[in-house]
Design an enzyme around this catalytic site. Structure first.
Site, PDB file in Angstrom:
ATOM      1  N   PRO A  18      -6.509  -3.003   7.679  1.00  0.00           N
ATOM      2  CA  PRO A  18      -5.288  -3.428   8.364  1.00  0.00           C
ATOM      3  C   PRO A  18      -4.077  -2.837   7.659  1.00  0.00           C
ATOM      4  O   PRO A  18      -3.933  -2.973   6.445  1.00  0.00           O
ATOM      5  CB  PRO A  18      -5.330  -4.962   8.233  1.00  0.00           C
ATOM      6  CG  PRO A  18      -6.156  -5.216   7.016  1.00  0.00           C
ATOM      7  CD  PRO A  18      -7.160  -4.098   6.940  1.00  0.00           C
ATOM      8  N   MET A  19      -3.208  -2.170   8.413  1.00  0.00           N
ATOM      9  CA  MET A  19      -2.017  -1.552   7.834  1.00  0.00           C
ATOM     10  C   MET A  19      -0.823  -1.858   8.724  1.00  0.00           C
ATOM     11  O   MET A  19      -0.817  -1.511   9.916  1.00  0.00           O
ATOM     12  CB  MET A  19      -2.205  -0.035   7.687  1.00  0.00           C
ATOM     13  CG  MET A  19      -3.273   0.360   6.683  1.00  0.00           C
ATOM     14  SD  MET A  19      -3.488   2.163   6.548  1.00  0.00           S
ATOM     15  CE  MET A  19      -4.460   2.495   8.026  1.00  0.00           C
ATOM     16  N   CYS A 103      -1.570  -7.953   0.098  1.00  0.00           N
ATOM     17  CA  CYS A 103      -0.367  -7.164   0.364  1.00  0.00           C
ATOM     18  C   CYS A 103       0.577  -7.217  -0.837  1.00  0.00           C
ATOM     19  O   CYS A 103       0.963  -8.297  -1.281  1.00  0.00           O
ATOM     20  CB  CYS A 103       0.355  -7.677   1.607  1.00  0.00           C
ATOM     21  SG  CYS A 103       1.850  -6.742   1.988  1.00  0.00           S
ATOM     22  N   LYS A 142      -9.287 -10.559   2.260  1.00  0.00           N
ATOM     23  CA  LYS A 142      -8.960  -9.270   1.653  1.00  0.00           C
ATOM     24  C   LYS A 142      -8.022  -9.518   0.481  1.00  0.00           C
ATOM     25  O   LYS A 142      -7.002 -10.192   0.630  1.00  0.00           O
ATOM     26  CB  LYS A 142      -8.305  -8.325   2.661  1.00  0.00           C
ATOM     27  CG  LYS A 142      -8.133  -6.899   2.114  1.00  0.00           C
ATOM     28  CD  LYS A 142      -7.702  -5.931   3.213  1.00  0.00           C
ATOM     29  CE  LYS A 142      -7.799  -4.480   2.728  1.00  0.00           C
ATOM     30  NZ  LYS A 142      -6.789  -4.135   1.712  1.00  0.00           N
ATOM     31  N   ASN A 203     -12.449  -1.078  -1.167  1.00  0.00           N
ATOM     32  CA  ASN A 203     -11.280  -0.428  -0.586  1.00  0.00           C
ATOM     33  C   ASN A 203     -10.461   0.212  -1.704  1.00  0.00           C
ATOM     34  O   ASN A 203     -10.407  -0.308  -2.813  1.00  0.00           O
ATOM     35  CB  ASN A 203     -10.463  -1.492   0.167  1.00  0.00           C
ATOM     36  CG  ASN A 203      -9.186  -0.967   0.779  1.00  0.00           C
ATOM     37  OD1 ASN A 203      -8.153  -1.626   0.720  1.00  0.00           O
ATOM     38  ND2 ASN A 203      -9.211   0.202   1.378  1.00  0.00           N
ATOM     39  N   GLY A 204      -9.845   1.350  -1.375  1.00  0.00           N
ATOM     40  CA  GLY A 204      -8.976   2.017  -2.338  1.00  0.00           C
ATOM     41  C   GLY A 204      -9.461   3.416  -2.677  1.00  0.00           C
ATOM     42  O   GLY A 204     -10.550   3.589  -3.220  1.00  0.00           O
ATOM     43  N   ARG A 228      -5.117   4.382   4.082  1.00  0.00           N
ATOM     44  CA  ARG A 228      -4.106   5.434   4.234  1.00  0.00           C
ATOM     45  C   ARG A 228      -4.689   6.796   4.589  1.00  0.00           C
ATOM     46  O   ARG A 228      -4.034   7.594   5.260  1.00  0.00           O
ATOM     47  CB  ARG A 228      -3.270   5.529   2.957  1.00  0.00           C
ATOM     48  CG  ARG A 228      -2.345   4.337   2.724  1.00  0.00           C
ATOM     49  CD  ARG A 228      -1.694   4.386   1.359  1.00  0.00           C
ATOM     50  NE  ARG A 228      -2.690   4.247   0.298  1.00  0.00           N
ATOM     51  CZ  ARG A 228      -2.540   4.703  -0.944  1.00  0.00           C
ATOM     52  NH1 ARG A 228      -1.450   5.369  -1.276  1.00  0.00           N
ATOM     53  NH2 ARG A 228      -3.478   4.512  -1.856  1.00  0.00           N
TER      54      ARG A 228
END
Length: 342
Positions: A18-19, A103, A142, A203-204, A228
Site C-alpha cells: 500500500p502506497m 508509515c 504491516k 518488505n523493503g 517503490r
C-alpha cells in the site's frame, strides 16, 4: 507456492505494498492483471472512514473486483474509531483489513498513528484487539523493524498481534527513523518469522526477482511485498511471482507493451478521477513510466505543462511512438523505437 490468510487463499506470494497516492484503483487493477498475488489499498485514515467522509472507501473496499480480493489498509490511533472504520470497510465488501503500524511520515506519526504505534505497545494491542473483534474478515498488520535502532521490537509486537488474532504480518526491514534511506535489514524479518506461526511477508528493497529470492532465503519469510520498485512498473509484482514459481525470470515488457500499459494507466486515471484531478495524478505515474528512455526529461516538462487531458494524451502517444532506451553513457540510443518495432 502461495499464501493463505485465514480463509483467503492468494494466487501467489508476491504482494503489492500500500502506497499513499499511488496504489489507487487504476494502479491496483493493472498490478492484478499482470499477476500480483494481492493488492492493498492506499492507507486510509480511520477517522474519515468512520465518519463517512472518505470517498475512496467504496473504490477500495467494494468496487474493485478486477483488482483481486479487496484489501483495505487503515491508519489511526483510537481503538474505537479503528474498529468502526474496519466494520464499515467490511460492510462495503472488504475481504481483508490491514492495520498500518509502519508509515514513517511526520504528519501520521505526529498523530500517534503509523510507526508511532511501535513505541506504544499497549495502544497498538488495543487497536489490534478492537479491529479483530469488529470484523469477521482476516486482519493483517504491516509494521517496521521498530522505532529506531535502539527499539527494534518487531518480534515482540508480532507475537502480541498473533495472540490477538492477526492472520498475517508484513515487516519492512527499516526502522522509522530510517524512513526509506539506507538498506533494509532482512534479518529482522527472519526474527519475526521465528517468533510467530502466522504467515510473515518481507518488505523493503525488493526490486527484482533476485532481490525477492535473497530476501526469502535470508529471512525464511512466506512471501514478499514490493513497493517503490513498482512505481511506473505495475507488472513487476506479477513478473517476480512468475519467476519464483518458474525458477527463471520472465522478460520485462518491451517498449510496445510498455507504451500500451502507460496509455491504459493514463486512461484509467482520467476515467476514475475525472480530467482535472486525473491529469495531475497522471504526471507522477507517467514520469515513472518513462524513466530510462531517451528524452524523458523533456517529455516530463512538456507533459506536466499540459492542462487538457486530450492534449496530454496526444503528447503521451507521440512520445511512446518514438521511445528508445537511453544508453548508460549518454550516447545515442540503440535499437528500434516502439513505432518501428510495431
Amino acid at each position: 507456492m502461495t499464501l493463505t490468510i485465514g480463509p483467503l487463499r492468494l494466487r501467489n506470494r508476491v504482494l503489492l505494498a500500500p502506497m499513499s497516492g499511488i496504489t489507487d484503483a487504476p494502479f491496483r487493477r493493472l498490478a492484478w492483471r499482470f499477476g500480483c498475488g494481492l493488492t492493498v489499498s492506499e492507507m486510509i485514515a480511520s477517522g474519515r472512514v468512520a465518519s463517512g467522509h472518505d470517498t475512496r472507501l467504496g473504490h477500495a473496499a467494494g468496487s474493485c473486483g478486477d483488482a483481486g480480493p479487496a484489501a483495505v489498509q487503515l491508519a489511526g490511533c483510537d481503538p474505537v474509531i479503528m474498529a468502526e472504520a474496519a466494520r464499515a470497510c467490511a460492510d462495503q465488501g472488504a475481504a481483508l483489513i490491514d492495520i498500518n503500524m509502519g508509515c514513517p511520515v511526520k504528519k501520521v506519526v505526529k498523530g500517534e498513528a503509523g510507526a508511532a504505534l511501535m513505541r506504544d505497545e499497549p495502544r497498538a494491542a488495543a487497536i489490534i484487539g478492537a479491529v479483530v473483534a469488529a470484523v469477521s474478515v482476516p486482519v493483517t498488520l504491516k509494521m517496521r523493524a521498530g522505532w529506531d535502532a535502539d527499539h527494534r521490537n518487531a518480534p515482540r509486537l508480532a507475537r502480541i498481534a498473533e495472540d490477538l488474532g492477526v492472520r498475517m504480518i508484513t515487516v519492512h526491514g527499516r526502522t522509522r527513523d530510517q524512513f526509506y534511506g539506507g538498506h533494509a535489514d532482512w534479518s529482522v524479518i527472519g526474527d519475526v518469522k521465528a517468533a510467530v506461526s502466522v504467515p510473515v511477508v518481507g518488505n523493503g528493497d525488493v526490486g527484482s526477482l533476485d532481490d525477492a529470492r535473497r530476501l526469502l532465503a535470508r529471512s525464511g519469510a512466506d512471501g514478499v511485498m514490493i513497493g517503490r520498485a513498482a512505481q511506473g512498473r505495475p507488472w513487476l509484482p506479477g513478473l517476480v511471482a512468475q519467476g519464483l514459481e518458474a525458477g527463471t525470470a520472465p522478460a520485462e515488457p518491451d517498449l510496445l507493451a510498455r507504451a500500451a500499459i502507460a496509455l491504459e494507466h493514463f486512461d484509467g486515471l482520467i476515467d476514475h478521477y475525472g480530467g482535472y484531478r486525473g491529469l495531475r495524478l497522471a504526471r507522477k505515474h507517467m514520469a515513472w513510466a518513462v524513466q530510462g528512455l531517451r528524452d524523458a526529461a523533456a517529455f516530463r516538462r512538456a507533459f506536466n505543462a499540459e492542462t487538457d487531458p486530450a492534449c496530454a494524451r496526444a503528447a503521451l502517444v507521440a512520445f511512446w511512438a518514438e521511445a528508445r532506451p537511453e544508453r548508460a553513457d549518454g550516447g545515442p540510443a540503440a535499437g528500434p523505437s516502439a513505432r518501428e518495432a510495431a
